[in-house]
Design a protein around this motif. Structure first.
Motif, PDB file in Angstrom:
ATOM      1  N   PRO A 277       2.340   6.779   6.209  1.00  0.00           N
ATOM      2  CA  PRO A 277       1.279   6.041   6.901  1.00  0.00           C
ATOM      3  C   PRO A 277       1.647   5.668   8.340  1.00  0.00           C
TER       4      PRO A 277
ATOM      5  N   TYR B 274      -6.062   1.668   3.740  1.00  0.00           N
ATOM      6  CA  TYR B 274      -5.833   0.921   2.504  1.00  0.00           C
ATOM      7  C   TYR B 274      -6.184  -0.547   2.662  1.00  0.00           C
TER       8      TYR B 274
ATOM      9  N   TYR C  67       1.745  15.191   1.699  1.00  0.00           N
ATOM     10  CA  TYR C  67       1.403  13.790   1.919  1.00  0.00           C
ATOM     11  C   TYR C  67       1.712  13.500   3.389  1.00  0.00           C
TER      12      TYR C  67
ATOM     13  N   CYS D 290       0.757   9.071   1.401  1.00  0.00           N
ATOM     14  CA  CYS D 290      -0.699   8.966   1.431  1.00  0.00           C
ATOM     15  C   CYS D 290      -1.312  10.140   2.161  1.00  0.00           C
ATOM     16  N   LYS D 291      -2.614  10.010   2.385  1.00  0.00           N
ATOM     17  CA  LYS D 291      -3.333  11.064   3.069  1.00  0.00           C
ATOM     18  C   LYS D 291      -3.302  10.741   4.559  1.00  0.00           C
TER      19      LYS D 291
ATOM     20  N   THR E 282       0.863  -1.184   0.000  1.00  0.00           N
ATOM     21  CA  THR E 282       0.000   0.000   0.000  1.00  0.00           C
ATOM     22  C   THR E 282       0.901   1.236   0.000  1.00  0.00           C
ATOM     23  N   PRO E 283       0.347   2.394  -0.377  1.00  0.00           N
ATOM     24  CA  PRO E 283       1.209   3.570  -0.560  1.00  0.00           C
ATOM     25  C   PRO E 283       1.912   4.037   0.712  1.00  0.00           C
TER      26      PRO E 283
END
Ligand code: ASP
Length: 579
Positions: A189, A195, A186, A164-165, A160-161
């Motif tokens: 995480p 995600y 950004y 991210c947000k 997963t990224p």
């Protein structure tokens, strides 16, 4: 290169073989015209012997030089049974110095006396030490077991990224400025929470990832700003499905890594856990549970206890069996100071001596109260009773911490045991004094217990969730939950933690939107990989299980990160630093 075998693998059965070995010089000694060199690679060390014809070739060789040698394996006269290769040595007839080394700033041996800062600055040298080699290799093995086992069970590893947000997991985010969208950021995480849930919406059914997580927190000894989770999510499950999956994974890991067959896992709801152990991560390798003794003092004349009970406080105690004689006045004063760390106002004590109770409150409580204590607590001679009367929570946690401390200090803990405990049914919210509002105790994607939904707004302090932790030997190994899969319910929980619909939409619009297209019921866990490895390696220092760790102030002493960057880089990002 022509290496024929690893140094640590040489045995008596190799005698007379010609071998080509490579490695680092770990020690050299001269004995008359002979030179002895211990050559090290990751598998171990082997003793090399150079006779007078070879002496000149190794005259300049120093510790940590890299050598390639050819020689014949011989049986040693003086055997060294401390090392695996101690029965043989290799008489060398050829040597090549592949590389030289400066004098190293730390000794490459297990009991190095180097300061930790030096070890971190020269981490690549520290990593040559056998302890760290073993730890990092064990970590790799655990990851392999996890990957293989979960794959066999139908889990798909999905990355997963990292950019991210920001998602609220309770900690501060690390932010990364965007060059293209100046003024936008950004977040790294804190975990792949959103995600992995979206992977469930995306139909993957069973996801896992050995995922890097980032939290910008003030660090404690057992924390790193970036750490790894074995992150797992499953669709169409309830608590039991997740728990049995994790249990079978742990059984597998401990069998493969330690050859240990684990006992079955205990399950205790949070409220009961706090009552019995004064902690949500108790060490179950020993007993000494808390006892509530408020009822014995319901009509007491002792004003301190009386006042506390009138204010709805609690009187709890722990009994230290057969230990009263081990605690002097001074020792007990120290314990008193200890409970004060947890905001307890005082620690009272009683000692059972010759069938009667003596001690700090013996004179102020009645004979009848003493009698009841002896019966309820089944006191025997030489038992010590430690009492905290205070606000309920304080009384619990201060005694919980004391229980833990004494468990260690009095050696009540069976060090060979692995005691797993599921703590279940956590409170949904906790009150944040700082923010003057309720915040999600786990994270806001956690399901509320169906029977508590009605009280979401009227009595948030008594709303419980479908969140659980797995505790191992007093350490929180993982947390997880059954998630909310209903859009309306998710919106309600956001509201309960004070996020207006607009704010929720701005932050999680995409997530709420996803929930409107048929979201399966789902749940999962995030297992703290470093914590697991620390327990398997029997170390308290998280830096012992991370190849390139950061210090407690989150800096990398080796590369000197974080560091200043060029004006040009800042300009590109549209960032101007405050003076
Ligand atoms: N993301 C959660 C955590 O990091 C774990 C989970 O709920 O699966 O604690």
């Amino acid at each position: 290169m022509n290496r024929t075998m690893l140094n640590g693998d040489l045995r008596l059965s190799d005698v007379n073989k010609e071998v080509t070995l490579v490695g680092w010089v770990s020690k050299r000694r001269n004995l008359g015209s002979l030179v002895f060199i211990d050559l090290r690679d990751y598998s171990g060390i082997v003793q090399l012997v150079f006779d007078e014809t070879m002496e000149e070739k190794v005259r300049d060789v120093r510790n940590e030089f890299v050598l390639e040698v050819k020689g014949i394996v011989h049986e040693r006269k003086d055997k060294n049974n401390k090392i695996k290769t101690g029965e043989i040595e290799v008489k060398c007839f050829e040597v090549k110095i592949i590389n030289k080394a400066k004098t190293t700033p730390l000794l490459i041996q297990d009991d190095t006396d180097a300061l930790e800062d030096t070890r971190l600055k020269y981490r690549y040298l520290d990593l040559r030490r056998d302890v760290l080699q073993q730890n990092i290799r064990l970590r790799h093995k655990v990851c392999m077991v996890v990957r293989n086992y979960l794959s066999e069970q139908g889990f798909v590893e999905i990355e997963t990224p990292i950019l991210c947000k920001s998602t609220p997991e309770g900690a501060r985010d690390y932010l990364v400025p965007s060059r293209i969208f100046k003024g936008n950021f950004y977040a790294l995480p804190q975990s792949p929470q959103i995600y992995k849930q979206l992977c469930m919406v995306g139909g993957f059914d069973r996801y896992f990832q050995i995922a890097r997580c980032f939290r910008d927190e003030d660090l404690r000894a057992d924390r790193q700003p970036e750490f790894t989770q074995i992150d797992i999510e499953m669709s169409f499950v309830e608590e039991n499905d997740v728990w049995s999956m994790v249990e079978s994974l742990m059984f597998k890991v401990f069998k493969e890594i330690k050859n240990v067959d684990l006992d079955s896992f205990v399950r205790i709801p949070y409220v009961e856990c706090m009552r019995r152990f004064g902690s949500d991560k108790p060490d179950l390798r020993f007993g000494m549970e808390l006892n509530e003794i408020s009822d014995i003092f319901s009509n007491t004349e002792f004003t301190v206890f009386k006042n506390i009970l009138e204010k709805n406080g609690k009187i709890n105690c722990i009994v230290v069996k057969n230990s009263a004689d081990k605690f002097s006045r001074k020792d007990l004063d120290k314990l008193q100071e200890f409970v004060k760390i947890y905001n307890a106002k005082a620690l009272s004590y009683l000692k059972m001596e010759n069938e009667i109770l003596t001690g700090s409150i013996a004179k102020v409580i009645s004979d009848n109260e003493k009698e009841q204590l002896i019966n309820k607590l089944q006191l025997e001679n030489n038992d010590l009773v430690l009492i905290v009367a205070d606000e309920g929570y304080i009384s619990n946690i201060s005694l919980g911490a004391l229980r833990n401390k004494l468990g260690h200090e009095l050696n009540l803990i069976d060090k060979n045991k692995y005691a797993f405990l599921w703590v279940t049914d956590f409170p949904m919210f906790e009150y944040s004094k700082e923010e003057d509002r309720y915040v999600a105790a786990h994270h806001p994607f956690t399901s509320v217990k169906p029977e508590d939904v009605d009280r979401l707004f009227s009595d948030p302090a008594n709303v419980y969730s479908r969140a659980y932790d797995l505790v191992l030997n007093g350490y929180e190994l993982l947390s997880g939950s059954i998630r909310i899969h209903d859009q309306q319910m998710q919106a309600k929980v956001f509201e309960a933690i004070g996020l207006s619909m607009e704010e929720a939409k701005a932050k999680f619009g995409f997530f709420l939107e996803a929930f409107s297209y048929g979201t399966p019921p789902h749940g999962g866990v995030g297992i703290g990989l470093e914590r697991l490895i620390m327990i398997l390696c029997d170390t308290d220092n998280i830096r012992d299980v991370v190849a390139f760790p950061k210090t407690a102030s989150a800096s990398d002493l080796m590369s000197e990160a974080p560091n200043k960057v060029d004006e040009k880089q800042l300009n590109e990002l549209g960032i101007k630093l405050k003076d």
